[in-house]
Enzyme design. Structure first.
Site, PDB file in Angstrom:
ATOM      1  N   HIS A 281      -1.507  -5.748   2.363  1.00 36.48           N
ATOM      2  CA  HIS A 281      -1.870  -4.350   2.665  1.00 36.48           C
ATOM      3  C   HIS A 281      -1.374  -3.384   1.586  1.00 36.48           C
ATOM      4  O   HIS A 281      -1.006  -2.246   1.903  1.00 36.48           O
ATOM      5  CB  HIS A 281      -1.357  -3.973   4.063  1.00 36.48           C
ATOM      6  CG  HIS A 281       0.148  -4.051   4.228  1.00 36.48           C
ATOM      7  ND1 HIS A 281       0.758  -4.394   5.405  1.00 36.48           N
ATOM      8  CD2 HIS A 281       1.156  -3.802   3.352  1.00 36.48           C
ATOM      9  CE1 HIS A 281       2.074  -4.349   5.250  1.00 36.48           C
ATOM     10  NE2 HIS A 281       2.340  -3.988   4.011  1.00 36.48           N
TER      11      HIS A 281
ATOM     12  N   GLU B 284       7.290  -9.780   5.366  1.00 36.47           N
ATOM     13  CA  GLU B 284       6.116  -9.277   6.106  1.00 36.47           C
ATOM     14  C   GLU B 284       5.236 -10.429   6.604  1.00 36.47           C
ATOM     15  O   GLU B 284       4.481 -10.268   7.560  1.00 36.47           O
ATOM     16  CB  GLU B 284       5.273  -8.347   5.212  1.00 36.47           C
ATOM     17  CG  GLU B 284       5.933  -7.000   4.953  1.00 36.47           C
ATOM     18  CD  GLU B 284       5.096  -6.079   4.065  1.00 36.47           C
ATOM     19  OE1 GLU B 284       5.396  -4.878   4.048  1.00 36.47           O
ATOM     20  OE2 GLU B 284       4.170  -6.547   3.363  1.00 36.47           O
TER      21      GLU B 284
HETATM   22  C1  DHB Z   1       3.526  -2.684  -2.157  1.00 35.16           C
HETATM   23  C2  DHB Z   1       3.259  -3.692  -1.230  1.00 35.16           C
HETATM   24  C3  DHB Z   1       3.483  -3.465   0.132  1.00 35.16           C
HETATM   25  O1  DHB Z   1       3.290  -4.407   1.090  1.00 35.16           O
HETATM   26  C4  DHB Z   1       3.946  -2.244   0.555  1.00 35.16           C
HETATM   27  O2  DHB Z   1       4.083  -2.050   1.883  1.00 35.16           O
HETATM   28  C5  DHB Z   1       4.226  -1.246  -0.355  1.00 35.16           C
HETATM   29  C6  DHB Z   1       4.016  -1.471  -1.718  1.00 35.16           C
HETATM   30  C7  DHB Z   1       3.283  -2.891  -3.609  1.00 35.16           C
HETATM   31  O3  DHB Z   1       3.059  -4.020  -4.045  1.00 35.16           O
HETATM   32  O4  DHB Z   1       3.286  -1.913  -4.344  1.00 35.16           O
HETATM   33 FE    FE Z   2       4.203  -3.519   3.206  1.00 32.50          FE
END
Ligand code: DHB
Ligand code: FE
Length: 280
Positions: A12, A240
């Site tokens: 996400h 996650e």
């Molecule tokens: C990023 C990935 C994530 O799952 C998130 O919640 C915030 C940032 C990233 O890769 O920048």
């Molecule tokens: Fe995230």
């Protein structure tokens, strides 16, 4: 009776939402990522779920250090889009399904999962980016969405096994809902990524691909991965991925892999995506 027909897992990454919203999906950096979802978008447009349960995490948008529910379910008619510091994403509000959400609360609480009931909730990139990846940019989302929010931000987060068992309880809840409905469940977040500290930028393709393989082949093995292994192997935010196990637990044992996509990197993240369909 309602039934869960398929599960969809996807990362996400917020920058994916920003690329969509600013019309940059055809730029060389982003194009291969969006191409990876084209067939999935066609698939879901064909399959037309009546409602989706989206398992995601709030990134300090609605919740804060004041209140940290382990599992929370959105029971409202409608959910606003969170302003995460750069204005709200220009996507439609999310319409809920209070009747099914309350039914899931009742069934899972009686099954001894003490879920927090949330009647006011703004959803952030954790939920809206997966919707954009699967449904594109419609005027309104094509079906009601039930947000299921999991704490994967502040220790202690739930174990993969607890998540998997909650998935099973959700399947039982859906199957006892007295309406003919075709439900899909999303697991979001991951795959390997670490956003801060000395190991920022960490990605582990080997772990991620084994995780994707085992979602179909051996989900039980995934439920035994301890927190420290996620942390060590997939970075601080790789945890996650426990949310994918709620999705997997909500499916039958016997599933068919419909789609798979893996791309490194998007922002600081390994983008993983899989669609699993129940065979029956
Ligand atoms: C990023 C990935 C994530 O799952 C998130 O919640 C915030 C940032 C990233 O890769 O920048
Ligand atoms: Fe995230």
């Amino acid at each position: 009776m309602a039934r869960i027909v398929a599960g969809i897992a996807t990362s996400h990454v917020p920058a994916i939402g920003a690329a969509i919203d600013s019309g940059r999906t055809q730029e060389p950096y982003w194009k291969p990522i969006f191409e990876g979802y084209e067939r999935s978008k066609e698939w879901i447009a064909r399959e037309k779920p009546d409602a989706c349960i989206v398992v995601y995490n709030d990134h300090a948008s609605t919740f804060s250090l004041d209140i940290i529910p382990t599992f929370a379910i959105g029971c409202a008619d409608e959910f606003g889009i969170a302003d995460e510091g750069w204005g709200r994403r220009p996507v439609p509000n999310v319409k809920g399904h209070p009747e099914l959400a309350w039914h899931i609360v009742q069934s899972t609480v009686l099954d001894e999962f003490d879920i927090t009931i949330v009647n006011r909730l703004d959803v952030d990139h954790g939920l809206t980016v997966p919707l954009s990846l699967m449904f594109g940019q419609p005027e309104s989302w094509p079906c009601p969405i039930i947000p299921l929010c999991v704490n994967v931000i502040v220790y202690p987060v739930p174990t993969g096994h607890r998540c998997y068992m909650l998935g099973r309880a959700i399947r039982k809840a859906v199957e006892s809902f007295d309406k003919d409905m075709k439900i899909m469940i999303f697991g979001t977040g991951g795959m390997s990524h670490q956003l801060q500290g000395e190991r920022a930028g960490l990605i582990n393709k080997e772990f991620d691909n084994r995780f994707l393989d085992n979602l179909t082949k051996d989900p039980d093995a995934l439920t035994r991965i301890p927190h420290v292994e996620y942390l060590r192997e997939t970075g601080s935010e790789g945890i996650e991925m426990v949310m994918w196990l709620i999705m997997r637990g909500a499916l039958d044992e016997d599933v068919r892999e419909v789609r798979r996509f893996y791309h490194v990197p998007a922002s600081n993240c390994a983008v993983g995506h899989i669609i699993l369909e129940n065979r029956r």
